[in-house]
Design an enzyme around this catalytic site. Structure first.
Site, PDB file in Angstrom:
ATOM      1  N   ARG A   1      62.664  55.269  43.079  1.00  0.00           N
ATOM      2  CA  ARG A   1      63.803  55.688  42.391  1.00  0.00           C
ATOM      3  C   ARG A   1      64.427  56.867  43.304  1.00  0.00           C
ATOM      4  NH1 ARG A   1      63.874  54.291  37.110  1.00  0.00           N
ATOM      5  NH2 ARG A   1      65.303  55.654  36.376  1.00  0.00           N
TER       6      ARG A   1
ATOM      7  N   GLU B   1      71.853  47.909  32.081  1.00  0.00           N
ATOM      8  CA  GLU B   1      72.193  47.859  30.543  1.00  0.00           C
ATOM      9  C   GLU B   1      73.146  48.644  29.979  1.00  0.00           C
ATOM     10  OE1 GLU B   1      68.531  48.676  27.585  1.00  0.00           O
ATOM     11  OE2 GLU B   1      67.787  48.558  29.536  1.00  0.00           O
TER      12      GLU B   1
ATOM     13  N   LYS C   1      68.177  58.776  31.126  1.00  0.00           N
ATOM     14  CA  LYS C   1      69.206  58.729  30.458  1.00  0.00           C
ATOM     15  C   LYS C   1      69.129  59.708  29.013  1.00  0.00           C
ATOM     16  CE  LYS C   1      70.703  54.070  30.918  1.00  0.00           C
ATOM     17  NZ  LYS C   1      70.450  52.777  30.825  1.00  0.00           N
TER      18      LYS C   1
HETATM   19  P1  ATP Z   1      67.248  55.416  33.031  1.00  0.00           P
HETATM   20  O1  ATP Z   1      65.754  55.151  33.479  1.00  0.00           O
HETATM   21  O2  ATP Z   1      67.888  56.554  33.941  1.00  0.00           O
HETATM   22  O3  ATP Z   1      67.729  55.147  31.749  1.00  0.00           O
HETATM   23  P2  ATP Z   1      67.664  52.521  33.435  1.00  0.00           P
HETATM   24  O4  ATP Z   1      66.874  52.044  34.694  1.00  0.00           O
HETATM   25  O5  ATP Z   1      67.228  52.070  32.283  1.00  0.00           O
HETATM   26  O6  ATP Z   1      67.961  54.211  34.000  1.00  0.00           O
HETATM   27  P3  ATP Z   1      69.558  50.322  33.911  1.00  0.00           P
HETATM   28  O7  ATP Z   1      70.598  50.359  33.365  1.00  0.00           O
HETATM   29  O8  ATP Z   1      68.322  49.514  33.320  1.00  0.00           O
HETATM   30  O9  ATP Z   1      69.065  52.059  33.707  1.00  0.00           O
HETATM   31  O10 ATP Z   1      69.627  50.507  35.395  1.00  0.00           O
HETATM   32  C1  ATP Z   1      70.273  49.469  36.380  1.00  0.00           C
HETATM   33  C2  ATP Z   1      69.757  49.417  37.746  1.00  0.00           C
HETATM   34  O11 ATP Z   1      69.713  50.632  38.244  1.00  0.00           O
HETATM   35  C3  ATP Z   1      68.320  49.008  37.592  1.00  0.00           C
HETATM   36  O12 ATP Z   1      68.112  47.993  38.730  1.00  0.00           O
HETATM   37  C4  ATP Z   1      67.675  50.214  37.846  1.00  0.00           C
HETATM   38  O13 ATP Z   1      66.305  50.130  38.630  1.00  0.00           O
HETATM   39  C5  ATP Z   1      68.358  51.175  38.762  1.00  0.00           C
HETATM   40  N1  ATP Z   1      68.126  52.636  38.669  1.00  0.00           N
HETATM   41  C6  ATP Z   1      68.195  53.315  37.526  1.00  0.00           C
HETATM   42  N2  ATP Z   1      67.796  54.533  37.799  1.00  0.00           N
HETATM   43  C7  ATP Z   1      67.632  54.682  39.143  1.00  0.00           C
HETATM   44  C8  ATP Z   1      67.233  55.758  40.002  1.00  0.00           C
HETATM   45  N3  ATP Z   1      67.197  56.932  39.824  1.00  0.00           N
HETATM   46  N4  ATP Z   1      67.182  55.231  41.540  1.00  0.00           N
HETATM   47  C9  ATP Z   1      67.521  54.116  41.824  1.00  0.00           C
HETATM   48  N5  ATP Z   1      67.738  53.075  41.197  1.00  0.00           N
HETATM   49  C10 ATP Z   1      67.805  53.597  39.765  1.00  0.00           C
HETATM   50 MG    MG Z   2      66.419  50.083  32.227  1.00  0.00          MG
END
Ligand code: ATP
Ligand code: MG
Length: 601
Positions: free
Chosen positions: A298, A63, A308
């Site tokens: 994760r 995102e 984030k």
């Molecule tokens: P956050 O929860 O840190 O704000 P997010 O999941 O909202 O991160 P996205 O931009 O939606 O951020 O993430 C893009 C991809 O990265 C998704 O497929 C998500 O599952 C993966 N991702 C995010 N954080 C992690 C993590 N700590 N370990 C592995 N993959 C991750």
């Molecule tokens: Mg997300």
């Protein structure tokens, strides 16, 4: 057992259960009959196209509402890595279906970071860079199909009523009074939602599944909401926007994704993912076989935060100097600090891919980085805490070259020269007027080697009026220059590095350390009172950044932004990519040579 080029106690690559799934699917030919129109599309678009030349398709779907962090690197390397390994493609898709939070600044930074990690969405003549907001037409059409087939309805309950009727983990939900609206009425309302007739929050489109499902996510989830907002890509074309849980499976299916990999918190969403795609495939809208969602745990690391929300707080409240502060666990921060993409890869291989939640020791990350840098980085000499050394029997104004190898493990990287003269800079800690037990470097009466130069004998020191040592004196033994036959004629135990005072390049060096002082920032600790709530900001390490002026060997003046070296005895340092000027680089400490954390440094 360790292999010849793997030091003992180096962990071997860890298990990756997703590879097993991919291999089994390939062996079974599960995706072999898929067609690919060369771009995303519906069942009809793909049916008219040739077989997909990609054996699998994965995607990384950020995102664009923030900067990528170490956790994202795991997902990036996993998805692009699988595509590379199995003859597939990996798409970079901006999941930009939420109109309010996205900005171009984030899009650009994400593209840069993915490239920096060495991943490319341009593979085998394809460019698979997509924006989910370009699929809004299809999504609205699919929603209308769900209405017409009786699988969706417009609910007009208030948000509170909807929440109350949703039930709980132990109680079933209650049907909305609007659940039995006719197809015609639903279609009419949905069209009018699209036409902008209603204010935000007055109606919502929901899937009609089962309000009594034990999985709350199947209790008629919302799929489209009214939002009068301008979208950065589609402008004011839409005033309804799809919910993430509706949009995401459709994006995957339109792009012919075979393995849709996400983190464990989406496990409960998988039944809806499958339900939705099944309904749309039944209706002939999506190609089969449908994408399969696979969840992994994760990445969590000690001494950093990866949420984030917390990262934004660090930046906005100025606890750090921006998103790319070298202490930030963002990829822009990592790059600026000097961490290497290869080090990220090695680390991720060692961590593996599993479904078990785990907290990885930050040392494992640093060790992977050190291992890569030890191989790749040329050595240079830097004096971080300069103290003047005067060689009283060396002629004033005379200089000579000393030969220094660039990389002890790689003779092919050659050597360079460093000027040697009467006055040198040495490290303050390399002189002790009254030596402690075991000290082998300079103290009155002792001999030690100036590495790459001569053996010197310490004769005394000068002090200022406060008794602080301001210069050390010595005499040199002319026959003992390194690389000459006399080099071994005198045996010494101490060895120290130095830089010619007349030639040294005085540079700003930033000594970075961990941003947080405890393994789990903000977490409760043993002995905490039951009602104590900790704030992660209280766990910031007050000494995470120290600015010094160091004396560097003259060749470092020419270091290019992002060029990294091992400063002998000190660690790995990178020329800052933002603040360095031509001929005047400033350096960031990436990591020390050994893990000295918590050992008094
Ligand atoms: P956050 O929860 O840190 O704000 P997010 O999941 O909202 O991160 P996205 O931009 O939606 O951020 O993430 C893009 C991809 O990265 C998704 O497929 C998500 O599952 C993966 N991702 C995010 N954080 C992690 C993590 N700590 N370990 C592995 N993959 C991750
Ligand atoms: Mg997300």
């Amino acid at each position: 057992m360790s292999s010849p080029n793997q030091p003992a106690n180096t962990p071997a690559p860890a298990a990756n259960f997703i590879k097993n799934i991919v291999e089994a699917d390939l062996a079974a030919g599960k995706h072999a009959q898929r067609r690919w129109a060369g771009r995303p599309g519906t069942a009809t678009d793909h049916a008219a196209a040739p077989l997909d030349p990609a054996r699998i398709r994965t995607r990384f779907p950020p995102e664009p509402n923030g900067y990528l962090h170490f956790g994202h690197a795991k997902s990036i390397l996993l998805n692009f890595g699988l595509a590379e390994q199995y003859g597939g493609r990996c798409h970079l898709r901006f999941d930009d279906t939420n109109p309010e939070k996205e900005e171009q600044e984030y899009v650009d930074a994400i593209i840069d970071s993915v490239k920096w990690l060495g991943c490319s969405w341009e593979q085998a003549g394809e460019t698979n860079l997509y924006q989910a907001s370009n699929y809004f037409d299809w999504m609205a059409r699919f929603a209308e199909y769900l209405i017409s087939s009786g699988h969706a309805y417009v609910d007009s309950q208030s948000a509170e009523a909807m929440r109350a009727n949703r039930g709980t983990l132990t109680e079933p939900g209650k049907d909305s009074p609007f659940r039995s609206r006719s197809v015609d009425e639903n279609m009419d309302l949905f069209k009018r939602m699209q036409a902008g007739e209603f204010p935000d929050g007055t109606h919502i489109l929901r899937a009609r599944i089962d309000m009594a499902s034990p999985n709350i996510n199947l209790r008629d989830p919302a799929i489209y909401r009214i939002r009068h907002a301008t979208h950065h890509n589609t402008g004011d074309k839409w005033c309804i926007y799809p919910m993430y849980t509706f949009a995401h499976p459709i994006e995957d299916a339109l792009e012919c994704i075979t393995h849709s990999i996400c983190t464990l918190e989406f496990e409960d969403q998988r039944p809806f993912y499958d339900w939705l795609l099944e309904r749309l495939a039944e209706g002939g809208l999506l190609q089969r076989p449908l994408p399969q969602q696979i969840e992994f745990s994760r990445l969590n690391l000690t001494y950093i935060v990866l949420s984030k929300r917390k990262l934004i707080q660090l930046v906005q409240e100025k606890h750090v100097d921006g998103w790319d502060d070298p202490r930030m666990p963002t990829l822009v921060g990592a790059r600026r600090r000097g961490y290497s993409p290869q080090g990220f890869r090695l680390f991720m291989e060692r961590v593996g891919v599993t479904k078990n939640d785990s907290l990885i020791d930050y040392v494992l990350f640093e060790d992977a980085q050190r291992e890569v840098m030890n191989e790749s980085d040329e050595r240079r000499v830097a004096v971080l805490d300069p103290l003047k050394l005067v060689i009283d029997n060396y002629p004033e104004g005379q200089f000579e070259d000393c030969t220094v190898t660039n990389h002890p493990l790689h003779p092919e990287l050659g050597s360079r020269t460093m000027p040697f003269g009467r006055e040198l800079w040495i490290e303050g800690e390399d002189f002790q007027e009254v030596p402690e037990k075991g000290f082998r470097r300079l103290f009155p009466g002792n001999k030690a080697r100036l590495k790459y130069g001569y053996i010197v004998e310490c004769t005394g020191c000068d002090k200022d009026e406060n008794g602080k040592v301001i210069a050390v004196h010595c005499t040199y033994l002319p026959d003992t220059k390194s690389g000459t036959p006399g080099a071994d004629s005198v045996k010494v135990k101490g060895n120290l590095h130095w830089v010619s005072a007349a030639h040294a390049y005085p540079a700003e060096v930033r000594l970075y350390d961990r941003l947080f002082a405890v393994p789990a920032p903000g977490a409760r600790r043993e002995g905490d009172a039951p009602d104590l709530e900790r704030d992660f900001l209280d766990d910031l390490n007050p000494a995470s950044k120290t600015l010094i002026t160091a004396m560097l060997e003259p060749s470092l003046k020419d270091a290019l932004p992002e060029q990294r070296f091992q400063f002998e005895r000190h660690g790995y340092f990178a020329a800052d990519r933002i603040d360095s000027k031509p001929g005047a680089p400033v350096f960031n400490r990436t990591v020390t040579l050994k893990d000295s954390w918590g050992k008094g440094n």
